[in-house]
Design a protein around this motif. Structure first.
Motif, PDB file in Angstrom:
ATOM      1  N   LEU A  61       0.825  -1.214   0.000  1.00  6.71           N
ATOM      2  CA  LEU A  61       0.000   0.000   0.000  1.00  6.71           C
ATOM      3  C   LEU A  61       0.858   1.262   0.000  1.00  6.71           C
ATOM      4  N   LEU A  62       1.891   1.277   0.813  1.00  4.87           N
ATOM      5  CA  LEU A  62       2.777   2.445   0.860  1.00  4.87           C
ATOM      6  C   LEU A  62       3.485   2.658  -0.480  1.00  4.87           C
ATOM      7  N   GLU A  63       3.909   1.557  -1.087  1.00  2.04           N
ATOM      8  CA  GLU A  63       4.580   1.672  -2.389  1.00  2.04           C
ATOM      9  C   GLU A  63       3.624   2.150  -3.476  1.00  2.04           C
ATOM     10  N   LEU A  64       2.388   1.635  -3.428  1.00  3.72           N
ATOM     11  CA  LEU A  64       1.391   2.093  -4.397  1.00  3.72           C
ATOM     12  C   LEU A  64       1.113   3.579  -4.241  1.00  3.72           C
ATOM     13  N   LYS A  65       1.042   4.031  -3.002  1.00  6.70           N
ATOM     14  CA  LYS A  65       0.818   5.465  -2.780  1.00  6.70           C
ATOM     15  C   LYS A  65       1.978   6.287  -3.329  1.00  6.70           C
ATOM     16  N   HIS A  66       3.196   5.795  -3.114  1.00  4.82           N
ATOM     17  CA  HIS A  66       4.369   6.516  -3.627  1.00  4.82           C
ATOM     18  C   HIS A  66       4.356   6.573  -5.151  1.00  4.82           C
ATOM     19  N   GLN A  79       3.515   9.920  -8.131  1.00  8.45           N
ATOM     20  CA  GLN A  79       4.430  10.300  -9.211  1.00  8.45           C
ATOM     21  C   GLN A  79       3.889   9.924 -10.590  1.00  8.45           C
ATOM     22  N   THR A  80       2.649   9.435 -10.637  1.00  2.00           N
ATOM     23  CA  THR A  80       2.062   8.983 -11.895  1.00  2.00           C
ATOM     24  C   THR A  80       1.185  10.066 -12.495  1.00  2.00           C
ATOM     25  N   PRO A  81       1.202  10.208 -13.808  1.00  3.00           N
ATOM     26  CA  PRO A  81       0.313  11.184 -14.450  1.00  3.00           C
ATOM     27  C   PRO A  81      -1.152  10.911 -14.107  1.00  3.00           C
ATOM     28  N   PRO A  82      -1.997  11.925 -14.105  1.00  5.45           N
ATOM     29  CA  PRO A  82      -3.410  11.778 -13.711  1.00  5.45           C
ATOM     30  C   PRO A  82      -4.157  10.657 -14.427  1.00  5.45           C
ATOM     31  N   PRO A  83      -3.975  10.399 -15.729  1.00  2.00           N
ATOM     32  CA  PRO A  83      -4.764   9.327 -16.348  1.00  2.00           C
ATOM     33  C   PRO A  83      -4.547   7.954 -15.694  1.00  2.00           C
ATOM     34  N   MET A  84      -3.340   7.677 -15.198  1.00  2.00           N
ATOM     35  CA  MET A  84      -3.047   6.386 -14.566  1.00  2.00           C
ATOM     36  C   MET A  84      -3.290   6.405 -13.062  1.00  2.00           C
ATOM     37  N   ARG A  85      -3.399   7.599 -12.495  1.00  2.69           N
ATOM     38  CA  ARG A  85      -3.503   7.694 -11.044  1.00  2.69           C
ATOM     39  C   ARG A  85      -4.806   7.076 -10.533  1.00  2.69           C
ATOM     40  N   GLN A 112      -6.461   4.558 -11.756  1.00  2.00           N
ATOM     41  CA  GLN A 112      -6.341   3.107 -11.741  1.00  2.00           C
ATOM     42  C   GLN A 112      -5.504   2.639 -10.559  1.00  2.00           C
ATOM     43  N   LEU A 113      -4.441   3.351 -10.268  1.00  2.00           N
ATOM     44  CA  LEU A 113      -3.614   2.980  -9.121  1.00  2.00           C
ATOM     45  C   LEU A 113      -4.381   3.152  -7.807  1.00  2.00           C
ATOM     46  N   HIS A 114      -5.209   4.172  -7.729  1.00  2.00           N
ATOM     47  CA  HIS A 114      -6.022   4.342  -6.529  1.00  2.00           C
ATOM     48  C   HIS A 114      -7.007   3.185  -6.365  1.00  2.00           C
ATOM     49  N   GLN A 115      -7.525   2.680  -7.489  1.00  2.00           N
ATOM     50  CA  GLN A 115      -8.419   1.530  -7.427  1.00  2.00           C
ATOM     51  C   GLN A 115      -7.674   0.288  -6.933  1.00  2.00           C
ATOM     52  N   VAL A 116      -6.429   0.131  -7.405  1.00  2.00           N
ATOM     53  CA  VAL A 116      -5.612  -0.984  -6.921  1.00  2.00           C
ATOM     54  C   VAL A 116      -5.326  -0.815  -5.432  1.00  2.00           C
ATOM     55  N   GLU A 130      -7.246   0.631  -3.246  1.00  2.00           N
ATOM     56  CA  GLU A 130      -8.468   0.317  -2.504  1.00  2.00           C
ATOM     57  C   GLU A 130      -8.685  -1.196  -2.417  1.00  2.00           C
ATOM     58  N   SER A 131      -8.420  -1.915  -3.513  1.00  2.00           N
ATOM     59  CA  SER A 131      -8.558  -3.374  -3.488  1.00  2.00           C
ATOM     60  C   SER A 131      -7.563  -3.999  -2.511  1.00  2.00           C
ATOM     61  N   THR A 132      -6.354  -3.473  -2.519  1.00  2.00           N
ATOM     62  CA  THR A 132      -5.342  -3.987  -1.592  1.00  2.00           C
ATOM     63  C   THR A 132      -5.731  -3.692  -0.150  1.00  2.00           C
ATOM     64  N   ARG A 133      -6.263  -2.508   0.100  1.00  2.00           N
ATOM     65  CA  ARG A 133      -6.684  -2.141   1.455  1.00  2.00           C
ATOM     66  C   ARG A 133      -7.841  -3.043   1.920  1.00  2.00           C
ATOM     67  N   ASN A 134      -8.784  -3.341   1.020  1.00  2.00           N
ATOM     68  CA  ASN A 134      -9.884  -4.250   1.373  1.00  2.00           C
ATOM     69  C   ASN A 134      -9.361  -5.646   1.705  1.00  2.00           C
TER      70      ASN A 134
END
Length: 303
Positions: A124-129, A133-139, A141-145, A147-151
């Motif tokens: 989770l910490l690595e995904l946040k990092h 640093q990811t452009p908005p179009p990919m951000r 999707q990473l937030h969705q990942v 959330e799935s990891t947090r669940n």
């Protein structure tokens, strides 16, 4: 027949009809008397046979009254002695098995928390990092990942709590049951509770109360089709001594003649370990009611 043999009555040769009727009647009376005596004498064996076919070691304490002749009485005494030994051996083996089960649950819960839980936290910490640093179009999707990891991490923690009820060890039985009720009050099921402050029952008895409540709520959530569950932990006083009673009642479809499964037999085995009395049956107005009566140890008082 003895009267016929020793009496002054004589039998003609050839036998006349009247004498034949008397002899036949005497023989019939003798057979009826013998059958009645055998029935009375063998009645203890009938009781022993019925007990042998219906005895259940998970419902201990049933013993036959020693009656009958010396041989039959000795057989009943031997049967009662055998039941004493079998119940003691089953209690000892069940205690060892449940102790090993709790130890294994503790180990698995520890590994889930320390290894998998910490690994997912690091992910989770690595995904946040990376997301920062990811452009908005990919951000997104990473937030969705994330959330799935947090669940997934929350689910692992929930499983670990069920395997090892840390709140029971740290805060006591009442707090543990409150947390259990809150955990199951989801998905259309409402768990209401009334929990009295209870005397110290000892670690084993409190663990039995918690596990029985946990098994009941799990069965209700999975199989009963219930909408409400009422969980009550109350102090009781009786002529036989003080006790704590756990009562769980739901408004589901009830037992509907279903045979007892491994979960219910497991609850009965746990109850036997602490000398508790477990009853399971239909609730008033429909549903199922489970009552666990746990005696308070000597020296403790229920006020």
């Amino acid at each position: 027949m003895v009267l016929l043999m020793l009496g002054p009555v004589t039998v003609s040769t050839p036998v006349v009809l009247t004498e034949a009727l008397i002899l036949t009647g005497g023989l019939a009376a003798m057979l009826v008397a013998n059958a009645a005596l055998l029935r009375v004498g063998l009645r203890p064996l009938d009781r022993l046979t019925r007990t042998m076919t219906t005895i259940d070691l998970l419902r201990p304490g049933h013993r036959l009254v020693v009656t009958g002749q010396a041989g039959i009485g000795g057989l009943i005494r031997a049967f009662n002695t055998m039941l004493d030994r079998l119940e003691a051996e089953r209690a000892a083996s069940t205690a060892r098995a449940l102790s090993a089960q709790e130890s294994e649950r503790h180990r698995i819960a520890q590994e889930l928390h320390d290894e998998i839980g910490q690994t997912l936290t690091a992910v989770l910490l690595e995904l946040k990092h990376v997301a920062d640093q990811t452009p908005p179009p990919m951000r997104a999707q990473l937030h969705q990942v994330q959330e799935s990891t947090r669940n997934g991490l929350d689910e692992i923690r929930r499983i670990a709590r069920r395997l090892r009820p840390g709140v029971l060890e740290e805060l006591g039985l009442t707090s543990a049951l409150k947390a259990l009720a809150a955990e199951f009050s989801t998905g259309g099921l409402t768990v209401q509770h009334r929990l009295d402050h209870c005397p110290d029952l000892g670690r084993d008895a409190e663990l039995v109360l918690y596990r029985v409540a946990q098994e009941c709520l799990t069965n209700t959530a999975r199989h009963a089709g219930a909408r409400r569950v009422r969980l009550v932990l109350a102090r009781r006083s009786a002529a036989v001594g003080a006790a704590v009673e756990l009562c769980i009642r739901d408004d589901g479809r009830g037992l509907v003649g279903a045979p007892e499964g491994a979960g219910i037999r497991g609850m009965r085995e746990r109850a036997l370990l602490v000398g508790a009395d477990l009853t399971i049956g239909p609730a008033a107005g429909g549903g199922t009611e489970v009552r666990l009566w746990v005696p308070v140890p000597a020296g403790e008082r229920v006020i």
